[in-house]
Write an enzyme that holds these catalytic residues in place. Structure first.
Site, PDB file in Angstrom:
ATOM      1  N   ARG A 190      -2.393  -1.666   9.254  1.00 11.61           N
ATOM      2  CA  ARG A 190      -1.533  -2.279   8.240  1.00 11.61           C
ATOM      3  C   ARG A 190      -0.599  -3.298   8.885  1.00 11.61           C
ATOM      4  NH1 ARG A 190       3.156   0.194   6.701  1.00 11.61           N
ATOM      5  NH2 ARG A 190       4.038  -0.880   4.921  1.00 11.61           N
TER       6      ARG A 190
ATOM      7  N   CYS B   7      -6.466  -6.865   0.539  1.00 11.97           N
ATOM      8  CA  CYS B   7      -5.226  -6.672   1.314  1.00 11.97           C
ATOM      9  C   CYS B   7      -4.714  -5.225   1.216  1.00 11.97           C
ATOM     10  CB  CYS B   7      -4.190  -7.698   0.905  1.00 11.97           C
ATOM     11  SG  CYS B   7      -2.955  -7.924   2.196  1.00 11.97           S
TER      12      CYS B   7
ATOM     13  N   HIS C 294      -6.772 -12.681   0.051  1.00 14.18           N
ATOM     14  CA  HIS C 294      -6.597 -12.639  -1.413  1.00 14.18           C
ATOM     15  C   HIS C 294      -7.427 -13.702  -2.131  1.00 14.18           C
ATOM     16  CE1 HIS C 294      -2.983 -10.019  -1.370  1.00 14.18           C
ATOM     17  NE2 HIS C 294      -2.771 -10.572  -0.205  1.00 14.18           N
TER      18      HIS C 294
ATOM     19  N   GLU D   2      -8.274 -13.679  -5.074  1.00 15.57           N
ATOM     20  CA  GLU D   2      -7.740 -13.802  -6.445  1.00 15.57           C
ATOM     21  C   GLU D   2      -6.683 -14.894  -6.532  1.00 15.57           C
ATOM     22  OE1 GLU D   2      -7.094 -11.405  -4.331  1.00 15.57           O
ATOM     23  OE2 GLU D   2      -5.009 -10.742  -4.477  1.00 15.57           O
TER      24      GLU D   2
ATOM     25  N   SER E  61       0.815  -1.223   0.000  1.00 16.54           N
ATOM     26  CA  SER E  61       0.000   0.000   0.000  1.00 16.54           C
ATOM     27  C   SER E  61       0.845   1.269   0.000  1.00 16.54           C
ATOM     28  CB  SER E  61      -0.962  -0.015   1.184  1.00 16.54           C
ATOM     29  OG  SER E  61      -0.255  -0.223   2.386  1.00 16.54           O
TER      30      SER E  61
ATOM     31  N   ILE F 102      -1.468 -12.531   3.588  1.00 16.93           N
ATOM     32  CA  ILE F 102      -0.037 -12.264   3.417  1.00 16.93           C
ATOM     33  C   ILE F 102       0.278 -10.879   3.989  1.00 16.93           C
ATOM     34  CG2 ILE F 102       1.870 -12.062   1.769  1.00 16.93           C
ATOM     35  CD1 ILE F 102       0.030 -13.704  -0.204  1.00 16.93           C
ATOM     36  N   ARG F 103       0.996 -10.849   5.113  1.00 18.57           N
ATOM     37  CA  ARG F 103       1.247  -9.566   5.800  1.00 18.57           C
ATOM     38  C   ARG F 103      -0.025  -8.712   5.777  1.00 18.57           C
ATOM     39  NH1 ARG F 103       5.953  -8.309   7.558  1.00 18.57           N
ATOM     40  NH2 ARG F 103       5.812  -6.064   7.309  1.00 18.57           N
TER      41      ARG F 103
HETATM   42  N1  GLN Z   1       1.461  -5.389   3.924  1.00 15.44           N
HETATM   43  C1  GLN Z   1       1.017  -4.882   2.657  1.00 15.44           C
HETATM   44  C2  GLN Z   1       0.721  -3.404   2.731  1.00 15.44           C
HETATM   45  O1  GLN Z   1       0.967  -2.781   3.703  1.00 15.44           O
HETATM   46  C3  GLN Z   1      -0.210  -5.621   2.181  1.00 15.44           C
HETATM   47  C4  GLN Z   1       0.140  -7.033   1.816  1.00 15.44           C
HETATM   48  C5  GLN Z   1      -0.656  -7.596   0.708  1.00 15.44           C
HETATM   49  O2  GLN Z   1      -1.330  -6.897  -0.056  1.00 15.44           O
HETATM   50  N2  GLN Z   1      -0.539  -8.886   0.558  1.00 15.44           N
HETATM   51  O3  GLN Z   1       0.234  -2.858   1.792  1.00 15.44           O
END
Ligand code: GLN
Length: 194
Positions: A113, A81, A177, A179, A51, A141-142
């Site tokens: 975030r 995400c 996600h 997708e 992001s 994922i994160r």
């Molecule tokens: N940690 C990412 C962010 O801050 C997001 C991770 C993701 O889109 N898989 O944007």
């Protein structure tokens, strides 16, 4: 709308997966990198990625204010995400000054975030999703989580006691996600909203 034209913001992130998912869900999907392309779509998907980088590129490509304006006018959007983070009205742990993720103010929510990322970088699980039968297999994922929602926001899914899917009118966001899995039900839900 017969076949809605749905853009995927293609500055960074997993654009291709969203394009494929949207096409399978019945939309006419196309990439958006410039203002003329943004003006030509009925709705927009903001993909997963980073992001802070997407925020930087939105400014570089002079898309930030035009995008905020279209969202304020009610253009439907779906963010996964990183896209969820950007659709928020408030971002916690947004990143370092000058390189931080910027809110697009589309969904009245506070998003943290990398919230799950502090605990474990990525994980998968099956979770109930409001309006869909059975479970959704979710890949995180994160990932962010949602810490506050406004009165007009509907919570669609939770994981580990945290809000991970929301809807406000024709705005949709997931911390995970869809997708990346073969399950097109969430993209279908979005396309059906248009
Ligand atoms: N940690 C990412 C962010 O801050 C997001 C991770 C993701 O889109 N898989 O944007």
């Amino acid at each position: 709308m017969s076949t809605p034209r749905v853009g995927v913001l293609a500055l960074q992130g997993d654009t291709r997966e969203h394009l494929a998912a949207l096409r399978e869900a019945g939309a006419d999907a196309t990439t958006v990198r410039r203002v003329t392309e943004l003006e030509a779509v009925d709705a927009l998907v903001i993909p997963g990625g980073e992001s802070t980088t997407m925020s930087h590129l939105l400014r570089e490509f002079e898309l930030l204010e035009p995008l905020r304006a279209r969202l304020a006018e009610g253009m439907p959007a779906y963010g996964s995400c990183a896209g969820m983070i950007l659709l928020a009205t408030e971002i916690l742990d947004a990143g370092v000054e000058g390189r931080a993720a910027v809110p697009l103010n589309a969904i009245d929510m506070t998003v943290r975030r990398n919230a799950f990322g502090r605990q474990v970088d990525s994980f998968e699980g099956d979770f109930p999703f409001e309006g869909l039968d059975g479970h959704v297999h979710a890949v995180f994922i994160r990932a962010p989580w949602v810490e506050r929602v406004g009165p007009d926001v509907q919570v669609l899914g939770q994981a580990g006691g945290h809000i991970v899917a929301v809807r406000q009118g024709r705005m949709l966001a997931t911390a995970f996600h869809p997708e990346m899995t073969g399950d097109r039900r969430i993209h279908k839900l979005f396309v059906d909203m248009l």
